[in-house]
Write a protein that holds these residues in place. Structure first.
Motif, PDB file in Angstrom:
ATOM      1  N   PRO A  63      49.148 -27.543   2.887  1.00  0.00           N
ATOM      2  CA  PRO A  63      49.185 -27.380   1.430  1.00  0.00           C
ATOM      3  C   PRO A  63      50.583 -26.990   0.961  1.00  0.00           C
ATOM      4  N   TYR A  64      50.979 -27.454  -0.214  1.00  0.00           N
ATOM      5  CA  TYR A  64      52.348 -27.222  -0.684  1.00  0.00           C
ATOM      6  C   TYR A  64      52.664 -25.736  -0.815  1.00  0.00           C
ATOM      7  N   SER A  65      51.634 -24.936  -1.016  1.00  0.00           N
ATOM      8  CA  SER A  65      51.847 -23.494  -1.166  1.00  0.00           C
ATOM      9  C   SER A  65      52.456 -22.867   0.081  1.00  0.00           C
ATOM     10  N   VAL A  66      52.315 -23.521   1.233  1.00  0.00           N
ATOM     11  CA  VAL A  66      52.917 -23.001   2.469  1.00  0.00           C
ATOM     12  C   VAL A  66      54.435 -22.937   2.321  1.00  0.00           C
ATOM     13  N   HIS A  67      55.014 -23.981   1.752  1.00  0.00           N
ATOM     14  CA  HIS A  67      56.462 -23.976   1.534  1.00  0.00           C
ATOM     15  C   HIS A  67      56.859 -22.930   0.498  1.00  0.00           C
ATOM     16  N   LEU A  68      56.107 -22.832  -0.579  1.00  0.00           N
ATOM     17  CA  LEU A  68      56.440 -21.852  -1.622  1.00  0.00           C
ATOM     18  C   LEU A  68      56.399 -20.430  -1.061  1.00  0.00           C
ATOM     19  N   ALA A  69      55.410 -20.157  -0.239  1.00  0.00           N
ATOM     20  CA  ALA A  69      55.303 -18.829   0.379  1.00  0.00           C
ATOM     21  C   ALA A  69      56.472 -18.579   1.324  1.00  0.00           C
ATOM     22  N   ALA A  70      56.919 -19.620   2.023  1.00  0.00           N
ATOM     23  CA  ALA A  70      58.049 -19.463   2.942  1.00  0.00           C
ATOM     24  C   ALA A  70      59.325 -19.112   2.181  1.00  0.00           C
TER      25      ALA A  70
END
Length: 336
Positions: free
Chosen positions: A27-34
Motif C-alpha cells: 500500500p502507498y502508505s508504506v512509503h509515506l510512513a517511511a
C-alpha cells in the motif's frame, strides 16, 4: 488540530487520496510512513511531519492545492507544492522541484527524507541505479540549501552512505534486511546451515534451431551471484504453509509457499530432529509454490503447482535442474 491529531488527519487524508495506489507492491502508505520515519530520525516534526504524509498528493492524486491549503494550512501546502514535480519527463520534473525548493528552503528537508526513503527501499533494484545516477545533479542543486544545519548535513550523509554501496553490498544488505524482517527476498536465495547466504539468478537456457525449431527441452539453472556470511541459520524464512515433507536417512525435506509474498515457493532440507535443524533452504522468487517432495540419499526433488520438477543435489542445492514433470506441460511451454 495540533500535534498528533493533525498528523493523523493528514495520514487519513493521504490514504484516502492515494486510494488503491501501491509502492513496490505494498500500500502507498508504506512509503509515506517511511518518509515520516526518516524525518523523525532527525528530529523534524510540525509542518514537515504533516507534509510527509501528504508530499505526493498533488503530484499523484486528484487533490488540488486549494483543497490541501484549506485542510492543512499554507505552510504545509507550500512544502508539498515545492516537492511536486511538474513536467513531461523525469528530468523536467526534477528541475521544477529544484527551482521551487530554492524558494522554499525548508522543503529541502522533506525532499531529502523522501529521497532517503526511496533509496533505502530500492536497494538492490534498478531504481537504486537510477537514484545513484541522479545524485550528482541532486546534490549540485540542493546541497547548499540549509547547509549550516547539522541535521540536514546528517541527512545528506545518510543518503550518500547508502548510495555509495556497490551493487553487491547493496543486494546483500537488502536480502539480509528483508529476511530478518520475515519477508521473502526478491529473486532466488539459498541459506546454508553454516551461515552462508548465496543469492542466485534463475537462468533459462533455450536450445533452438535458427528457424525456431526446438532441439531439446529448455534447461533452467541457478547462477550464483555472490555469497555472504552475515547470517544466522535460525533466521530463515517465516513460511506461510508447508505442503509436503519426506524423510530419509535422518534428514527431512519440506516444501511450501510464502503466500503473503506472492506465492513464492521454498524448499528446505533439515535434520529430522525435534528442532528441524536447518541444512539449507532454497527460495525461488520466480516459481510457483512447491506442493510435492521426495528425498533419497542423493537428491531432493520438489514439484511446483505447475508441475515443474526441481531436482536439488543434497549437498549442492544451487546446482538445481528444472524440467516439466509431464510431457504435456513441456508441449504447452513450447507454445508460449
Amino acid at each position: 488540530m495540533i500535534g498528533d491529531d493533525i498528523e493523523e488527519a493528514a495520514r487519513c487524508f493521504a490514504r484516502a487520496a492515494h486510494g488503491g495506489q501501491t509502492y513496490g507492491g505494498a500500500p502507498y502508505s508504506v512509503h509515506l510512513a517511511a518518509v515520516r520515519d526518516v524525518l523523525d530520525d532527525f528530529g523534524f516534526s510540525g509542518d514537515l511531519g504533516v507534509a510527509a504524509w501528504l508530499h505526493d498528493v498533488l503530484e499523484d492524486t486528484a487533490v488540488t492545492g486549494a483543497e490541501l491549503e484549506g485542510a492543512f494550512g499554507v505552510g504545509v501546502a507550500e512544502l508539498v507544492w515545492a516537492v511536486t514535480g511538474i513536467g513531461g519527463t523525469r528530468e523536467e520534473r526534477n528541475e521544477d522541484i529544484y527551482a521551487k525548493i530554492a524558494g522554499c528552503p525548508s522543503a529541502v528537508i522533506l525532499k531529502l527524507a523522501d529521497r532517503i526513503a526511496n533509496v533505502e527501499a530500492s536497494v538492490g533494484t534498478r531504481w537504486f541505479a537510477m537514484y545513484a545516477s541522479e545524485q550528482q545533479a541532486f546534490r549540485a542543486h540542493l546541497g547548499s540549501i540549509l547547509d549550516g544545519e547539522k541535521a540536514v548535513g546528517q541527512m545528506w550523509a545518510r543518503l550518500e552512505g547508502v548510495l555509495a554501496m556497490t551493487s553487491r553490498e547493496a543486494t546483500v544488505r537488502q536480502v539480509l534486511e528483508r529476511w530478518r524482517g520475515r519477508e521473502a527476498p526478491d529473486g532466488d536465495s539459498i541459506v546454508f546451515g553454516d551461515g552462508t547466504l548465496v543469492t542466485m539468478s534463475l537462468v533459462r537456457r533455450r536450445f533452438q534451431q535458427p528457424g525456431g525449431g526446438v532441439l531439446k527441452p529448455d534447461e533452467w539453472f541457478w547462477q550464483e551471484d555472490f555469497r555472504a556470511s552475515a547470517w544466522s541459520a535460525v533466521e530463515w524464512i517465516d513460511v506461510d504453509a508447508t505442503f509436503d515433507s519426506a524423510v530419509h536417512g535422518g534428514s527431512r525435506a519440506m516444501v511450501g509457499e510464502s503466500a503473503s509474498n506472492g506465492s513464492i515457493g521454498w524448499v528446505a532440507l533439515t535434520d529430522d530432529d525435534e528442532e528441524n535443524t536447518l541444512r539449507w533452504v532454497a527460495v525461488s522468487g520466480t516459481s510457483n509454490p512447491f506442493h510435492r517432495v521426495t528425498l533419497d540419499a542423493d537428491f531432493v526433488v520438489a514439484t511446483t503447482t505447475l508441475e515443474l520438477t526441481w531436482t536439488f543435489p543434497r549437498n549442492a542445492p544451487q546446482d538445481v535442474t528444472i524440467a516439466p514433470a509431464d510431457p504435456a506441460v513441456l508441449a504447452a511451454m513450447r507454445r508460449r
